[in-house]
Enzyme design. Structure first.
Site, PDB file in Angstrom:
ATOM      1  CG  ASP A   2     -25.568  17.233  61.217  1.00  7.26           C
ATOM      2  OD1 ASP A   2     -26.441  18.578  60.815  1.00  7.26           O
ATOM      3  OD2 ASP A   2     -25.516  15.964  60.570  1.00  7.26           O
ATOM      4  CG  ASN A  15     -28.319  24.546  64.267  1.00 10.75           C
ATOM      5  OD1 ASN A  15     -28.017  22.868  64.861  1.00 10.75           O
ATOM      6  ND2 ASN A  15     -27.725  24.850  63.103  1.00 10.75           N
ATOM      7  N   GLY A  16     -31.859  21.636  62.732  1.00  9.49           N
ATOM      8  CA  GLY A  16     -33.070  21.568  61.838  1.00  9.49           C
ATOM      9  C   GLY A  16     -33.993  20.527  62.725  1.00  9.49           C
ATOM     10  CG  HIS A  33     -29.984  27.212  60.921  1.00 10.15           C
ATOM     11  ND1 HIS A  33     -29.855  25.826  61.028  1.00 10.15           N
ATOM     12  CD2 HIS A  33     -31.197  26.665  59.930  1.00 10.15           C
ATOM     13  CE1 HIS A  33     -29.749  24.653  59.953  1.00 10.15           C
ATOM     14  NE2 HIS A  33     -30.462  25.477  59.458  1.00 10.15           N
ATOM     15  NE  ARG A  83     -28.984  21.947  54.667  1.00 18.34           N
ATOM     16  CZ  ARG A  83     -28.814  21.681  55.669  1.00 18.34           C
ATOM     17  NH1 ARG A  83     -29.721  22.563  56.181  1.00 18.34           N
ATOM     18  NH2 ARG A  83     -28.768  20.660  56.401  1.00 18.34           N
ATOM     19  CG  LEU A 113     -10.210  30.647  69.516  1.00 17.57           C
ATOM     20  CD1 LEU A 113      -9.566  29.414  69.929  1.00 17.57           C
ATOM     21  CD2 LEU A 113     -12.048  30.617  69.680  1.00 17.57           C
ATOM     22  NE  ARG A 147     -22.175  14.790  60.941  1.00 19.09           N
ATOM     23  CZ  ARG A 147     -22.580  15.368  59.516  1.00 19.09           C
ATOM     24  NH1 ARG A 147     -21.058  14.647  58.807  1.00 19.09           N
ATOM     25  NH2 ARG A 147     -23.091  15.766  58.645  1.00 19.09           N
ATOM     26  CB  SER A 154     -20.559  15.690  55.583  1.00 13.34           C
ATOM     27  OG  SER A 154     -21.970  15.181  56.405  1.00 13.34           O
TER      28      SER A 154
HETATM   29  C1  IPE Z   1     -22.880  18.987  57.014  1.00 19.69           C
HETATM   30  O1  IPE Z   1     -24.002  19.287  57.551  1.00 19.69           O
HETATM   31  C2  IPE Z   1     -22.474  20.430  57.463  1.00 19.69           C
HETATM   32  C3  IPE Z   1     -22.569  21.633  57.969  1.00 19.69           C
HETATM   33  C4  IPE Z   1     -22.409  21.260  59.464  1.00 19.69           C
HETATM   34  C5  IPE Z   1     -22.409  22.809  57.919  1.00 19.69           C
HETATM   35  P1  IPE Z   1     -25.311  18.509  56.310  1.00 19.69           P
HETATM   36  O2  IPE Z   1     -26.540  17.955  57.542  1.00 19.69           O
HETATM   37  O3  IPE Z   1     -25.329  19.259  55.471  1.00 19.69           O
HETATM   38  O4  IPE Z   1     -24.459  16.610  56.259  1.00 19.69           O
HETATM   39  P2  IPE Z   1     -25.546  15.731  55.358  1.00 19.69           P
HETATM   40  O5  IPE Z   1     -26.059  16.020  54.203  1.00 19.69           O
HETATM   41  O6  IPE Z   1     -26.650  15.224  56.278  1.00 19.69           O
HETATM   42  O7  IPE Z   1     -24.193  15.100  55.651  1.00 19.69           O
HETATM   43  C1  IPE Z   2     -26.535  21.743  60.097  1.00 18.25           C
HETATM   44  O1  IPE Z   2     -28.073  21.607  60.812  1.00 18.25           O
HETATM   45  C2  IPE Z   2     -26.292  23.491  60.314  1.00 18.25           C
HETATM   46  C3  IPE Z   2     -26.228  23.733  58.567  1.00 18.25           C
HETATM   47  C4  IPE Z   2     -25.805  22.347  57.751  1.00 18.25           C
HETATM   48  C5  IPE Z   2     -26.037  24.834  58.419  1.00 18.25           C
HETATM   49  P1  IPE Z   2     -28.736  20.930  60.176  1.00 18.25           P
HETATM   50  O2  IPE Z   2     -29.330  22.237  59.752  1.00 18.25           O
HETATM   51  O3  IPE Z   2     -28.286  20.153  59.011  1.00 18.25           O
HETATM   52  O4  IPE Z   2     -29.753  20.003  61.072  1.00 18.25           O
HETATM   53  P2  IPE Z   2     -30.206  18.708  60.686  1.00 18.25           P
HETATM   54  O5  IPE Z   2     -29.573  17.366  59.987  1.00 18.25           O
HETATM   55  O6  IPE Z   2     -31.475  18.989  59.402  1.00 18.25           O
HETATM   56  O7  IPE Z   2     -31.378  18.197  62.013  1.00 18.25           O
HETATM   57 MG    MG Z   3     -27.925  18.248  59.599  1.00 19.20          MG
END
Ligand code: IPE
Ligand code: IPE
Ligand code: MG
Length: 268
Positions: A23, A25-26, A40, A74, A134, A191, A199
């Protein structure tokens, strides 16, 4: 894959199975005034690192949450870019993973993906199926509740077809119908990204897993930070319901005493 190399830190107790929610990346991209997809893309590089660390430490299974069943909520543009990235990453990485003896397994509701992506998944799994290194499990369009529901459906179908009786529905038989059947349960869950929640990841399988949360955003999760998590794991006492003293006693009983040098009498 299982031979630890010199640049890996010596860690006493290594988990057999590590499960990760990748989690952040965004937010990583946002901090850099980049589009979310750039985060990503950077995250794919971190996956490569994590796979390498697992190889160095002889970890048997690495499970990565790539796309949750809730991530369809999303913006459509992000979902579609994520699907493209999944497709290109599979195409680009599979051969290299295969060369490194990695066995790929994708879990989740595949029906939600395009035909092309479904084909690539089957191809990648088929190519790497016999590999002995692995096991890399990618959870895509995965939800822990979905997994339990699909297992319950499979079991119910067997009962209906009289291949199984109701009294044969136990924790063990239900588990055999979950997506991770046949693999050891995760010993360590990591995480990144600062949130402390599951999640809807592996709900059943995380029953006795050790949890590790870090504020580090996934693209910044380096080999050394992964090893910090492994170090934290190795210091924990896993009791599985027993007392700490019981666990200590059992550990001593299973430790093989050093050999007595020839000619030396250790009897009192
Ligand atoms: C969980 O991350 C799913 C993945 C990393 C693929 P999210 O960023 O979607 O989780 P929430 O919605 O914040 O709980
Ligand atoms: C996790 O990173 C990757 C996926 C859910 C695909 P996010 O995209 O949730 O990143 P944040 O939480 O918005 O920073
Ligand atoms: Mg996220």
């Amino acid at each position: 894959m299982s031979t630890p190399v010199n640049n890996a830190r010596r860690i006493e107790s290594i988990p057999r199975h590590v499960a990760m929610i990748m989690d952040g990346n965004g937010r990583w991209a946002k901090k850099r005034f980049l589009p979310r997809i750039a985060g990503h893309r950077a995250g794919v590089e971190t996956v490569r690192n994590a796979v390498r660390v697992c190889g160095q430490h002889g970890i048997e299974v690495l499970t990565l949450f790539a796309f949750s069943s809730e991530n369809w909520r999303r913006p459509q543009s992000e979902v579609s870019l994520l699907m493209d990235l999944f497709l290109t990453a599979l195409g680009r990485e599979t051969r290299r993973l295969h060369e490194n003896k990695v066995r790929l397994k994708i879990i989740g509701e595949r029906g939600g993906f395009s035909g092309k992506l479904q084909e690539k998944i089957i191809e990648a799994e088929r190519l790497t199926a016999a590999n002995s290194g692995l096991t890399l499990v990618i959870a895509a369009n995965y939800g822990g509740r979905w997994d339990i529901a699909q297992a319950a459906r499979a079991v119910a179908q067997k009962v209906q077809a009289q291949q199984m009786t109701v009294s044969q529905i136990t924790e063990e038989t239900l588990e055999q119908h979950l997506s991770m059947a046949g693999l050891p349960e995760p010993d360590l869950f990591i995480r990144t990204g600062g949130e402390e929640r599951i999640s809807n990841f592996l709900l059943w399988q995380l029953a006795y897993t050790e949890f590790y949360f870090t504020d580090t955003l996934w693209p910044d999760f380096s080999a050394s930070l992964f090893e910090d998590a492994l170090m934290s794991f190795s210091k924990r006492q896993r009791r599985f319901g027993r007392t700490g003293d019981q666990v200590e006693l059992e550990k001593q009983a299973t430790t093989i005493p050093p050999k007595t040098p020839p000619g030396e009498d250790t009897r009192a």
